[in-house]
Each structure stands twice: as C-alpha cells, then as structure tokens.
Enzyme design. Structure first.
Site, PDB file in Angstrom:
ATOM      1  N   LYS A  20      36.297  10.841 -26.469  1.00  0.00           N
ATOM      2  CA  LYS A  20      37.916  11.407 -25.941  1.00  0.00           C
ATOM      3  C   LYS A  20      37.853  11.053 -24.598  1.00  0.00           C
ATOM      4  CE  LYS A  20      37.119  15.550 -27.440  1.00  0.00           C
ATOM      5  NZ  LYS A  20      35.858  15.594 -28.258  1.00  0.00           N
ATOM      6  N   ARG A  94      41.269  23.297 -29.380  1.00  0.00           N
ATOM      7  CA  ARG A  94      40.049  23.407 -30.015  1.00  0.00           C
ATOM      8  C   ARG A  94      39.685  24.232 -31.149  1.00  0.00           C
ATOM      9  NH1 ARG A  94      36.854  20.474 -26.413  1.00  0.00           N
ATOM     10  NH2 ARG A  94      34.587  19.847 -27.010  1.00  0.00           N
ATOM     11  N   ARG A 133      23.786   9.605 -22.880  1.00  0.00           N
ATOM     12  CA  ARG A 133      25.064   9.617 -22.215  1.00  0.00           C
ATOM     13  C   ARG A 133      24.526  10.436 -20.809  1.00  0.00           C
ATOM     14  NH1 ARG A 133      30.289  12.772 -24.201  1.00  0.00           N
ATOM     15  NH2 ARG A 133      28.802  14.549 -24.566  1.00  0.00           N
ATOM     16  N   ARG A 166      24.081  16.067 -19.128  1.00  0.00           N
ATOM     17  CA  ARG A 166      24.700  17.383 -19.527  1.00  0.00           C
ATOM     18  C   ARG A 166      23.738  18.151 -20.505  1.00  0.00           C
ATOM     19  NH1 ARG A 166      30.522  16.244 -22.488  1.00  0.00           N
ATOM     20  NH2 ARG A 166      29.613  18.268 -23.555  1.00  0.00           N
ATOM     21  N   ARG A 177      27.249  22.161 -31.847  1.00  0.00           N
ATOM     22  CA  ARG A 177      28.714  21.720 -31.345  1.00  0.00           C
ATOM     23  C   ARG A 177      29.385  20.995 -32.471  1.00  0.00           C
ATOM     24  NH1 ARG A 177      27.187  18.222 -26.623  1.00  0.00           N
ATOM     25  NH2 ARG A 177      29.194  17.515 -26.686  1.00  0.00           N
TER      26      ARG A 177
HETATM   27  P1  ATP Z   1      32.916  14.949 -25.545  1.00  0.00           P
HETATM   28  O1  ATP Z   1      33.116  15.358 -24.118  1.00  0.00           O
HETATM   29  O2  ATP Z   1      31.714  13.921 -25.815  1.00  0.00           O
HETATM   30  O3  ATP Z   1      34.127  14.691 -26.220  1.00  0.00           O
HETATM   31  P2  ATP Z   1      32.800  17.921 -26.147  1.00  0.00           P
HETATM   32  O4  ATP Z   1      34.084  17.642 -26.575  1.00  0.00           O
HETATM   33  O5  ATP Z   1      31.908  18.613 -27.141  1.00  0.00           O
HETATM   34  O6  ATP Z   1      32.043  16.338 -26.164  1.00  0.00           O
HETATM   35  P3  ATP Z   1      33.597  18.679 -23.762  1.00  0.00           P
HETATM   36  O7  ATP Z   1      34.810  18.483 -24.036  1.00  0.00           O
HETATM   37  O8  ATP Z   1      33.077  18.158 -22.619  1.00  0.00           O
HETATM   38  O9  ATP Z   1      32.639  18.398 -24.807  1.00  0.00           O
HETATM   39  O10 ATP Z   1      33.166  20.341 -23.735  1.00  0.00           O
HETATM   40  C1  ATP Z   1      32.159  21.157 -23.592  1.00  0.00           C
HETATM   41  C2  ATP Z   1      31.848  22.162 -23.900  1.00  0.00           C
HETATM   42  O11 ATP Z   1      32.947  22.966 -23.295  1.00  0.00           O
HETATM   43  C3  ATP Z   1      32.253  22.557 -25.318  1.00  0.00           C
HETATM   44  O12 ATP Z   1      31.039  22.571 -26.058  1.00  0.00           O
HETATM   45  C4  ATP Z   1      32.569  23.974 -25.062  1.00  0.00           C
HETATM   46  O13 ATP Z   1      31.490  24.932 -25.088  1.00  0.00           O
HETATM   47  C5  ATP Z   1      33.735  24.300 -24.165  1.00  0.00           C
HETATM   48  N1  ATP Z   1      34.978  23.860 -24.207  1.00  0.00           N
HETATM   49  C6  ATP Z   1      35.759  22.813 -23.770  1.00  0.00           C
HETATM   50  N2  ATP Z   1      37.013  22.623 -24.127  1.00  0.00           N
HETATM   51  C7  ATP Z   1      37.021  24.057 -24.687  1.00  0.00           C
HETATM   52  C8  ATP Z   1      38.042  24.625 -25.444  1.00  0.00           C
HETATM   53  N3  ATP Z   1      39.439  24.170 -25.514  1.00  0.00           N
HETATM   54  N4  ATP Z   1      38.012  25.646 -26.194  1.00  0.00           N
HETATM   55  C9  ATP Z   1      36.462  26.355 -25.916  1.00  0.00           C
HETATM   56  N5  ATP Z   1      35.699  25.699 -25.590  1.00  0.00           N
HETATM   57  C10 ATP Z   1      35.746  24.534 -24.693  1.00  0.00           C
HETATM   58 MG    MG Z   2      34.621  15.272 -23.165  1.00  0.00          MG
END
Ligand code: ATP
Ligand code: MG
Length: 258
Positions: A20, A94, A133, A166, A177
């Site tokens: 993403k 999410r 990563r 991370r 996750r």
């Molecule tokens: P990637 O960045 O590779 O897509 P990802 O989607 O799991 O992986 P991030 O989007 O960076 O990772 O989010 C990291 C963490 O931050 C999540 O595992 C969660 O704990 C928290 N987080 C991020 N966005 C939300 C959200 N919309 N609601 C709840 N927690 C969130």
């Molecule tokens: Mg991300």
C-alpha cells in the site's frame, strides 16, 4: 455532481505488507495527489512521544489495532486540510466501524470516496517480504533488500539518514497483524462492494420519481477495483492505468521529478 467524479478520493486497501505504501508513493510522485498513511502517522507520533504515540506504541508492538476513536482523530485532522485536493488514504479504515465513521465524516463535507483499490497479494509472498523491509521513519519511505534496495545499504537515498527495521516486522507479530486483517479489516470489502454496486436512488425502487431526477440526484459513484499481483512492479502498471482512465484531467507532476 459530475465534476466530483474526477476528484481522486481513494482508499488503498490490502493486507499488511501488500505494498500500500509503496504504490501510494508511486502515485503521489507521478500525479498531483497527496497520501495519508495512518501507519506512518502513528510511527511519527511514537517518535515524537505525543500522547497518541504513547497510547499506540504498545498496541502496535503487539500487532493489534489502535482504537477507532484514536484513529479517527489522527485521520480527520489531516483530511480536513485536503478538502479540495486529490488524496489517497493508506491504512485507514481498518475496521468496519472506522469505515462507517469515515463515510459519515466525508458525507458532512460532501466529498465522498470515488475509488477503492484492493491489492490482492498472496500471503506467502507477503510473509517473505516483511523480513527484508527497511524504512525511513520520518518520511515513510520503504526499501526492500531483495527487490528495492537503497543505493547504499542501510542508508536512506534522499536524506542519508540510517534506515531502521519496524519492530512489528517480525514473523511472530506479523502473524497477528495478518490475523487482525482477516478478522477486522477484510469485512470492509463487502461494505465497499455494496456501495459500489447499489445506486442510492433507482427508478425501480421509486416508480413515481421522474427518471431525470434520478440522474440529477445520483451521488458520485464509488468504483471498486481489485488488482492481483506478486510484486508492486507487477501491480503498478494496472494501478496507473486505472488512475489515468478514471481521472483523465488529473495533473501530472513535471517530468523531471519522475
Ligand atoms: P504495510 O505498511 O506494509 O501495509 P501494515 O498495513 O500492517 O503494513 P501500517 O499501516 O504501517 O502497517 O500500520 C502499522 C500498525 O499501526 C498496525 O499494525 C496497527 O497496529 C496500527 N494502525 C495503523 N492504521 C490503523 C488503523 N486504521 N486502525 C487501527 N490501527 C492502525
Ligand atoms: Mg503501510
């Protein structure tokens, strides 16, 4: 409003590690679009030691989701400054509840979502990806030692800062996750599928309404597109084509920045 359909108000949807952030960055580099990544924002809050950062740190370390009310605060403060701009949301919503809160917020501003892109990447690809990563936290730039390495190992290309891992990018936490994705996040796809296929007003449901009124009052329609691929390089051309064909008037950034 016909003009409304030409504004990019897009969700980048997909599993953790689906790409993403990488694909959002390619779009914001090529086009006049801004992106909001909730993961990046939370990591910045943690780095800066804010109240939100303190609340989020342990939750993220466990691979769980930060509470919806906290996330809404994080996102809406950014979104409100982008009302007339093209934007992408990466990592939000999410949960179904976050999706409903976002719908309500955007409805108040009369700026509904125009596009949801679902990145469909196989689990086994993603699992092998996160161990490679490395990130630059202040900017959110992402590198991968196998297929997208920095020019100098361990160093950010743009700033020269040291890259970091991370803490939640390890196999054990990543499993949680992925679990959270299937349990809490994937139901959102049904929500957007329904929105993308059901017109709010239809002449069949309202037999007494004049057909012209139906057209005039129909809200900007949401499109939902799924793209399947094993790498971001595979997904990118398809994503770029969707953006180009859906938003033909979208301005490109000048060529020398490409
Ligand atoms: P990637 O960045 O590779 O897509 P990802 O989607 O799991 O992986 P991030 O989007 O960076 O990772 O989010 C990291 C963490 O931050 C999540 O595992 C969660 O704990 C928290 N987080 C991020 N966005 C939300 C959200 N919309 N609601 C709840 N927690 C969130
Ligand atoms: Mg991300």
């Amino acid at each position: 409003d016909d003009r409304d359909e030409r504004v990019v108000r897009m969700l980048m949807f997909g599993k953790p590690g689906a790409g993403k952030g990488t694909l959002s960055a390619r779009l914001t580099k090529k086009y006049d679009i801004l992106s909001i990544s909730t993961g990046d924002l939370l990591r910045q809050h943690i780095n800066e030691g804010t109240a939100i950062g303190k609340q989020a740190e342990a939750i993220i370390a466990r691979g769980e989701l930060v509470p919806d009310e906290v996330m809404l605060k994080v996102v809406t403060s950014k979104l409100d400054s982008l009302q007339n701009k093209h934007w992408i949301l990466d990592g939000f919503p999410r949960t179904l509840n976050q999706g409903l809160l976002l719908d309500a917020h955007l409805k108040k501003q009369n700026t509904p979502l125009t596009l949801v892109v679902n990145l469909n990447v196989p689990d086994e690809v993603i699992l092998s990806r996160i161990t490679d990563r490395w990130i630059h936290t202040p900017s959110g730039r992402v590198y991968n030692t196998s297929y997208n390495p920095p020019r100098i190992a361990g160093i950010d290309d743009v700033t020269g800062d040291a890259l970091t891992k991370r803490p939640d990018d390890n196999p054990e936490i990543f499993g949680r996750r992925l679990e959270a994705f299937y349990k809490s996040t994937s139901p959102l796809l049904n929500h957007y599928t329904t929105q993308a296929t059901t017109p709010i007003t239809s002449p069949i449901n309202n037999p007494h309404q004049h057909p012209h009124q139906v057209l005039l009052h129909r809200p900007a329609k949401l499109s939902l597109r799924s793209i399947t691929g094993r790498t971001s390089d595979e997904i990118w051309p398809e994503l770029d084509y969707i953006i180009m064909s859906m938003f033909p008037s979208l301005r490109k950034r000048s060529d020398d920045t490409l």
